[in-house]
Design a protein around this motif. Structure first.
Motif, PDB file in Angstrom:
ATOM      1  N   ASN A   1      27.104  19.224  70.377  1.00  0.00           N
ATOM      2  CA  ASN A   1      28.066  19.857  69.490  1.00  0.00           C
ATOM      3  C   ASN A   1      27.337  20.848  68.584  1.00  0.00           C
ATOM      4  N   PRO A   2      27.506  22.171  68.832  1.00  0.00           N
ATOM      5  CA  PRO A   2      26.795  23.152  68.012  1.00  0.00           C
ATOM      6  C   PRO A   2      27.245  23.180  66.552  1.00  0.00           C
ATOM      7  N   LEU A   3      28.389  22.581  66.237  1.00  0.00           N
ATOM      8  CA  LEU A   3      28.860  22.544  64.845  1.00  0.00           C
ATOM      9  C   LEU A   3      28.283  21.354  64.081  1.00  0.00           C
ATOM     10  N   HIS A   4      27.678  20.409  64.789  1.00  0.00           N
ATOM     11  CA  HIS A   4      27.120  19.219  64.141  1.00  0.00           C
ATOM     12  C   HIS A   4      25.967  19.610  63.223  1.00  0.00           C
ATOM     13  N   GLY A   5      26.062  19.205  61.964  1.00  0.00           N
ATOM     14  CA  GLY A   5      25.006  19.493  60.998  1.00  0.00           C
ATOM     15  C   GLY A   5      25.108  20.862  60.347  1.00  0.00           C
ATOM     16  N   VAL A   6      26.159  21.613  60.676  1.00  0.00           N
ATOM     17  CA  VAL A   6      26.351  22.941  60.080  1.00  0.00           C
ATOM     18  C   VAL A   6      27.564  22.860  59.163  1.00  0.00           C
ATOM     19  N   ASN A   7      27.395  23.227  57.887  1.00  0.00           N
ATOM     20  CA  ASN A   7      28.554  23.148  56.997  1.00  0.00           C
ATOM     21  C   ASN A   7      29.341  24.463  57.005  1.00  0.00           C
ATOM     22  N   LEU A   8      30.535  24.402  56.468  1.00  0.00           N
ATOM     23  CA  LEU A   8      31.450  25.543  56.496  1.00  0.00           C
ATOM     24  C   LEU A   8      30.869  26.763  55.781  1.00  0.00           C
ATOM     25  N   GLU A   9      30.161  26.539  54.691  1.00  0.00           N
ATOM     26  CA  GLU A   9      29.562  27.660  53.963  1.00  0.00           C
ATOM     27  C   GLU A   9      28.521  28.383  54.824  1.00  0.00           C
ATOM     28  N   GLN A  10      27.713  27.624  55.568  1.00  0.00           N
ATOM     29  CA  GLN A  10      26.731  28.238  56.466  1.00  0.00           C
ATOM     30  C   GLN A  10      27.436  29.070  57.532  1.00  0.00           C
TER      31      GLN A  10
ATOM     32  N   ILE B   1      30.410  30.550  57.409  1.00  0.00           N
ATOM     33  CA  ILE B   1      30.953  31.780  56.822  1.00  0.00           C
ATOM     34  C   ILE B   1      29.835  32.784  56.544  1.00  0.00           C
ATOM     35  N   ASN B   2      28.741  32.319  55.953  1.00  0.00           N
ATOM     36  CA  ASN B   2      27.625  33.225  55.644  1.00  0.00           C
ATOM     37  C   ASN B   2      27.053  33.868  56.902  1.00  0.00           C
ATOM     38  N   GLU B   3      26.914  33.096  57.967  1.00  0.00           N
ATOM     39  CA  GLU B   3      26.375  33.655  59.212  1.00  0.00           C
ATOM     40  C   GLU B   3      27.349  34.642  59.846  1.00  0.00           C
ATOM     41  N   LEU B   4      28.636  34.318  59.799  1.00  0.00           N
ATOM     42  CA  LEU B   4      29.639  35.236  60.350  1.00  0.00           C
ATOM     43  C   LEU B   4      29.670  36.553  59.573  1.00  0.00           C
ATOM     44  N   VAL B   5      29.622  36.478  58.261  1.00  0.00           N
ATOM     45  CA  VAL B   5      29.639  37.689  57.434  1.00  0.00           C
ATOM     46  C   VAL B   5      28.392  38.524  57.712  1.00  0.00           C
ATOM     47  N   ALA B   6      27.242  37.876  57.827  1.00  0.00           N
ATOM     48  CA  ALA B   6      26.002  38.596  58.096  1.00  0.00           C
ATOM     49  C   ALA B   6      26.042  39.272  59.472  1.00  0.00           C
ATOM     50  N   HIS B   7      26.650  38.598  60.430  1.00  0.00           N
ATOM     51  CA  HIS B   7      26.680  39.113  61.804  1.00  0.00           C
ATOM     52  C   HIS B   7      27.783  40.155  62.011  1.00  0.00           C
ATOM     53  N   TYR B   8      28.999  39.845  61.542  1.00  0.00           N
ATOM     54  CA  TYR B   8      30.163  40.697  61.807  1.00  0.00           C
ATOM     55  C   TYR B   8      30.606  41.535  60.619  1.00  0.00           C
TER      56      TYR B   8
ATOM     57  N   THR C   1      39.785  26.127  62.209  1.00  0.00           N
ATOM     58  CA  THR C   1      39.549  26.070  63.652  1.00  0.00           C
ATOM     59  C   THR C   1      39.266  27.458  64.205  1.00  0.00           C
ATOM     60  N   LYS C   2      40.017  28.460  63.756  1.00  0.00           N
ATOM     61  CA  LYS C   2      39.791  29.835  64.217  1.00  0.00           C
ATOM     62  C   LYS C   2      38.412  30.339  63.798  1.00  0.00           C
ATOM     63  N   VAL C   3      38.009  30.031  62.570  1.00  0.00           N
ATOM     64  CA  VAL C   3      36.702  30.456  62.076  1.00  0.00           C
ATOM     65  C   VAL C   3      35.592  29.744  62.854  1.00  0.00           C
ATOM     66  N   GLU C   4      35.769  28.455  63.099  1.00  0.00           N
ATOM     67  CA  GLU C   4      34.769  27.714  63.875  1.00  0.00           C
ATOM     68  C   GLU C   4      34.659  28.267  65.294  1.00  0.00           C
ATOM     69  N   ASN C   5      35.787  28.629  65.896  1.00  0.00           N
ATOM     70  CA  ASN C   5      35.762  29.215  67.241  1.00  0.00           C
ATOM     71  C   ASN C   5      35.057  30.569  67.245  1.00  0.00           C
ATOM     72  N   MET C   6      35.280  31.370  66.204  1.00  0.00           N
ATOM     73  CA  MET C   6      34.585  32.657  66.095  1.00  0.00           C
ATOM     74  C   MET C   6      33.079  32.419  65.996  1.00  0.00           C
ATOM     75  N   TYR C   7      32.691  31.414  65.244  1.00  0.00           N
ATOM     76  CA  TYR C   7      31.281  31.067  65.090  1.00  0.00           C
ATOM     77  C   TYR C   7      30.672  30.634  66.428  1.00  0.00           C
ATOM     78  N   LEU C   8      31.398  29.797  67.167  1.00  0.00           N
ATOM     79  CA  LEU C   8      30.909  29.339  68.471  1.00  0.00           C
ATOM     80  C   LEU C   8      30.755  30.515  69.433  1.00  0.00           C
ATOM     81  N   ASN C   9      31.701  31.452  69.407  1.00  0.00           N
ATOM     82  CA  ASN C   9      31.604  32.639  70.259  1.00  0.00           C
ATOM     83  C   ASN C   9      30.389  33.492  69.875  1.00  0.00           C
ATOM     84  N   MET C  10      30.131  33.596  68.573  1.00  0.00           N
ATOM     85  CA  MET C  10      28.964  34.346  68.114  1.00  0.00           C
ATOM     86  C   MET C  10      27.681  33.690  68.633  1.00  0.00           C
ATOM     87  N   LEU C  11      27.615  32.354  68.572  1.00  0.00           N
ATOM     88  CA  LEU C  11      26.430  31.649  69.065  1.00  0.00           C
ATOM     89  C   LEU C  11      26.238  31.879  70.562  1.00  0.00           C
TER      90      LEU C  11
END
Length: 75
Positions: free
Chosen positions: A7-16, A18-25, A60-70
């Motif tokens: 599970n790539p979301l395991h151990g990653v909090n919501l703030e991390q 959002i910060n990674e998505l903002v930095a990337h996109y 859920t949408k934000v988490e899916n965007m994060y998974l797609n980015m990964l």
């Protein structure tokens, strides 16, 4: 040993996430893909966290965007 090794979301909090998505996109791309006010009007990590913690469908949408980015990064 982790209880969720695949599970790539395991151990990653919501703030991390959002910060990674903002930095990337950036906020503009995120607001274009996920139409929520905390991304479109005066976006901030704090307002996004507050909204996403109360709104499961948006989280859920934000988490899916994060998974797609990964996935894209791992190609």
């Amino acid at each position: 040993m982790s209880s969720q090794p695949n599970n790539p979301l395991h151990g990653v909090n919501l703030e991390q996430i959002i910060n990674e998505l903002v930095a990337h996109y950036g906020w503009e791309y995120m607001s274009y893909n996920i139409k929520i006010r905390c991304f479109t009007h005066d976006p901030s990590v704090k307002s996004s966290l507050k909204f996403l913690r109360r709104t499961p469908w948006a989280r859920t949408k934000v988490e899916n965007m994060y998974l797609n980015m990964l996935k894209q990064k791992n190609r």
